[in-house]
Design a protein around this motif. Sequence first.
Motif, PDB file in Angstrom:
ATOM      1  N   GLY B 161      76.773 128.040  64.130  1.00 57.35           N
ATOM      2  CA  GLY B 161      76.468 127.095  65.208  1.00 57.35           C
ATOM      3  C   GLY B 161      75.301 127.628  66.002  1.00 57.35           C
ATOM      4  N   GLU B 162      75.157 127.137  67.241  1.00 58.95           N
ATOM      5  CA  GLU B 162      74.058 127.600  68.093  1.00 58.95           C
ATOM      6  C   GLU B 162      74.212 129.104  68.353  1.00 58.95           C
ATOM      7  OE1 GLU B 162      71.450 125.872  69.122  1.00 58.95           O
ATOM      8  OE2 GLU B 162      72.211 124.168  67.953  1.00 58.95           O
ATOM      9  N   LEU B 163      73.080 129.788  68.480  1.00 59.57           N
ATOM     10  CA  LEU B 163      73.117 131.229  68.699  1.00 59.57           C
ATOM     11  C   LEU B 163      73.228 131.587  70.178  1.00 59.57           C
ATOM     12  CD1 LEU B 163      70.401 132.412  66.146  1.00 59.57           C
ATOM     13  CD2 LEU B 163      72.857 132.103  65.816  1.00 59.57           C
ATOM     14  N   VAL B 164      72.986 130.589  71.045  1.00 62.47           N
ATOM     15  CA  VAL B 164      73.113 130.804  72.496  1.00 62.47           C
ATOM     16  C   VAL B 164      73.812 129.587  73.082  1.00 62.47           C
ATOM     17  CG1 VAL B 164      71.083 132.304  72.769  1.00 62.47           C
ATOM     18  CG2 VAL B 164      70.809 129.829  72.840  1.00 62.47           C
ATOM     19  N   SER B 165      74.286 129.716  74.321  1.00 57.14           N
ATOM     20  CA  SER B 165      74.952 128.581  74.948  1.00 57.14           C
ATOM     21  C   SER B 165      73.894 127.593  75.446  1.00 57.14           C
ATOM     22  CB  SER B 165      75.813 129.074  76.116  1.00 57.14           C
ATOM     23  OG  SER B 165      74.988 129.733  77.055  1.00 57.14           O
ATOM     24  N   PRO B 166      74.269 126.292  75.527  1.00 53.92           N
ATOM     25  CA  PRO B 166      73.286 125.293  75.948  1.00 53.92           C
ATOM     26  C   PRO B 166      72.804 125.548  77.380  1.00 53.92           C
ATOM     27  CG  PRO B 166      75.447 124.279  75.540  1.00 53.92           C
ATOM     28  CD  PRO B 166      75.581 125.728  75.235  1.00 53.92           C
ATOM     29  N   ASP B 167      71.515 125.537  77.575  1.00 57.36           N
ATOM     30  CA  ASP B 167      70.928 125.736  78.905  1.00 57.36           C
ATOM     31  C   ASP B 167      69.476 125.266  78.798  1.00 57.36           C
ATOM     32  OD1 ASP B 167      71.254 128.169  81.452  1.00 57.36           O
ATOM     33  OD2 ASP B 167      69.478 126.940  81.119  1.00 57.36           O
ATOM     34  N   PRO B 168      69.110 124.220  79.544  1.00 57.43           N
ATOM     35  CA  PRO B 168      67.809 123.581  79.329  1.00 57.43           C
ATOM     36  C   PRO B 168      66.616 124.334  79.913  1.00 57.43           C
ATOM     37  CG  PRO B 168      68.983 122.505  81.117  1.00 57.43           C
ATOM     38  CD  PRO B 168      69.892 123.572  80.606  1.00 57.43           C
ATOM     39  N   ARG B 169      66.835 125.439  80.587  1.00 52.74           N
ATOM     40  CA  ARG B 169      65.702 126.122  81.221  1.00 52.74           C
ATOM     41  C   ARG B 169      64.751 126.698  80.169  1.00 52.74           C
ATOM     42  NH1 ARG B 169      68.680 129.902  85.490  1.00 52.74           N
ATOM     43  NH2 ARG B 169      70.327 129.796  83.923  1.00 52.74           N
ATOM     44  N   PRO B 170      63.478 126.934  80.541  1.00 54.26           N
ATOM     45  CA  PRO B 170      62.476 127.389  79.548  1.00 54.26           C
ATOM     46  C   PRO B 170      62.606 128.878  79.220  1.00 54.26           C
ATOM     47  CG  PRO B 170      61.438 127.162  81.703  1.00 54.26           C
ATOM     48  CD  PRO B 170      62.873 126.745  81.889  1.00 54.26           C
ATOM     49  N   TRP B 171      63.560 129.207  78.398  1.00 48.48           N
ATOM     50  CA  TRP B 171      63.816 130.615  78.071  1.00 48.48           C
ATOM     51  C   TRP B 171      62.787 131.154  77.094  1.00 48.48           C
ATOM     52  CZ3 TRP B 171      67.666 133.037  80.652  1.00 48.48           C
ATOM     53  CH2 TRP B 171      68.685 132.249  81.206  1.00 48.48           C
ATOM     54  N   ARG B 172      62.494 132.436  77.223  1.00 44.43           N
ATOM     55  CA  ARG B 172      61.827 133.187  76.166  1.00 44.43           C
ATOM     56  C   ARG B 172      62.945 133.858  75.366  1.00 44.43           C
ATOM     57  NH1 ARG B 172      56.998 131.582  76.274  1.00 44.43           N
ATOM     58  NH2 ARG B 172      55.590 132.094  77.983  1.00 44.43           N
ATOM     59  N   THR B 173      62.858 133.790  74.054  1.00 44.84           N
ATOM     60  CA  THR B 173      63.987 134.220  73.221  1.00 44.84           C
ATOM     61  C   THR B 173      63.555 135.178  72.115  1.00 44.84           C
ATOM     62  OG1 THR B 173      65.020 132.084  73.604  1.00 44.84           O
ATOM     63  CG2 THR B 173      65.862 133.354  71.767  1.00 44.84           C
ATOM     64  N   VAL B 174      64.344 136.234  71.898  1.00 39.84           N
ATOM     65  CA  VAL B 174      64.168 137.105  70.739  1.00 39.84           C
ATOM     66  C   VAL B 174      65.524 137.248  70.048  1.00 39.84           C
ATOM     67  CG1 VAL B 174      63.587 139.431  69.927  1.00 39.84           C
ATOM     68  CG2 VAL B 174      62.262 138.413  71.773  1.00 39.84           C
ATOM     69  N   THR B 175      65.574 136.982  68.729  1.00 43.08           N
ATOM     70  CA  THR B 175      66.827 137.078  67.976  1.00 43.08           C
ATOM     71  C   THR B 175      66.665 138.060  66.815  1.00 43.08           C
ATOM     72  OG1 THR B 175      67.451 134.805  68.489  1.00 43.08           O
ATOM     73  CG2 THR B 175      68.512 135.783  66.589  1.00 43.08           C
ATOM     74  N   ARG B 176      67.689 138.850  66.561  1.00 46.75           N
ATOM     75  CA  ARG B 176      67.724 139.685  65.357  1.00 46.75           C
ATOM     76  C   ARG B 176      69.064 139.445  64.655  1.00 46.75           C
ATOM     77  NH1 ARG B 176      63.250 139.758  65.997  1.00 46.75           N
ATOM     78  NH2 ARG B 176      61.744 141.452  66.166  1.00 46.75           N
TER      79      ARG B 176
END
Lengths: 82, 324
Positions: B161-176
């Motif tokens: 499913g989604e890797l983060v919880s829903p939140d509409p703010r303009p996040w910068r994201t790094v995933t490993r």
Amino acid sequence: MEQPEIAVAAGDTSDPLTGLRAVSSLRVLVESYELRQVEAALRAGMSWQEVADALGVTRQAVHKKYAKRIDPTIAVPRRNRA
Amino acid sequence: MSRLTDAVVLSQQIVVTATEEAYRAGHAELDLDHLLVALTAVGGPAGEVLRSLGATVDRTRAAVAQVHADRLARAGVPAPAAQPRDLPRGGGGLPWSPRADRVLTAGRWEMPSADDRPILRALVRDPSGFVAEALAVLDLDPDRVVAAADAWAPAPTTPSGELVSPDPRPWRTVTRTGWVPAAPADVWSLVTDPARRTAWDPWYASVEEREDGVLVATLVGEQQGAKPVRAGFERQEVVPVAREEGRLVEWELRRPDRPGGAPVQRLAVALTASGDGTRVDLTVRWLRRGGWRAVVGTLVRPVAGLLWGQMLLAKHAAIARALR
């Protein structure tokens, strides 16, 4: 098993492949014992020089071999104590 | 991530895991037995092949110990009881045996892709016969292992499913993304247990749960032999913001000693069953701040991305270590 029997069996040369493989596993075992004893000695407050003397090698040799292998939490004196 | 980065990460994981195996077994150098166990413990193709043939981490670890014991027994030497060493925080260092070095180098030449099967093939072909003996203990024929390695095809696991919880703010994201040899339920109980937080989160020296469910963490600093932490950064509050039981957990990281000035930052762990283990997606995300910080943020963004990636990989390695 009695001690003399072990020596006879490990030194048995009638089946060299088994013998060689046994020696290679024995070497791993001996090396792990040495590492364990060096760590125990340093934990007990012995210096590199004392460890080297007991092993019959130079202080430089034992330090080169074990300085990076031992548990990094052991507080080892940087200089050989007089 | 690029294929090259994937390849570097995989070979790094193999070396780190093998070193830990050797360290835990009390051996004085990294050798073929530890490499074989490491292949089963990391999420590479060779591990998928070995585990599909029944060579799990535990069974392979037991098999290599058995080979040493059998070799000694055949020569008439009683095998000593295992005396495992505790792995120090941050791992221990050990040199490689010359043949382990050769096997790893054999794998590296064929690596621009994240494929550790060349290492497995080199191990199986090893002339000392150690790996073949270990495979025999596991009831495996070397040719069958090589054939299975040749027939391997990638079957990627898509996240649950989604890797983060829903939140509409303009996040910068790094995933490993990584893989650990444990069931999702075991990974879940590790990452959600405050008492085990320090076992997998290498940033924290201690973690305590407050009555409101917020975790109060002290960062690793001089006392643990690390670099000193800047004043005002020693404490962190880890506030749960989302929880999908068994699948996704997300925390917001706050600095209670730096009122107002601290950026909003979150860490999410998403779990997906994958083969006989778990795919773990770790995501860190933060909100951009205004003013001069935005300019600096834009300038350092490529470097920051790399650093966050390294931080996430360190957390992943610690999760895998705690569950092996």
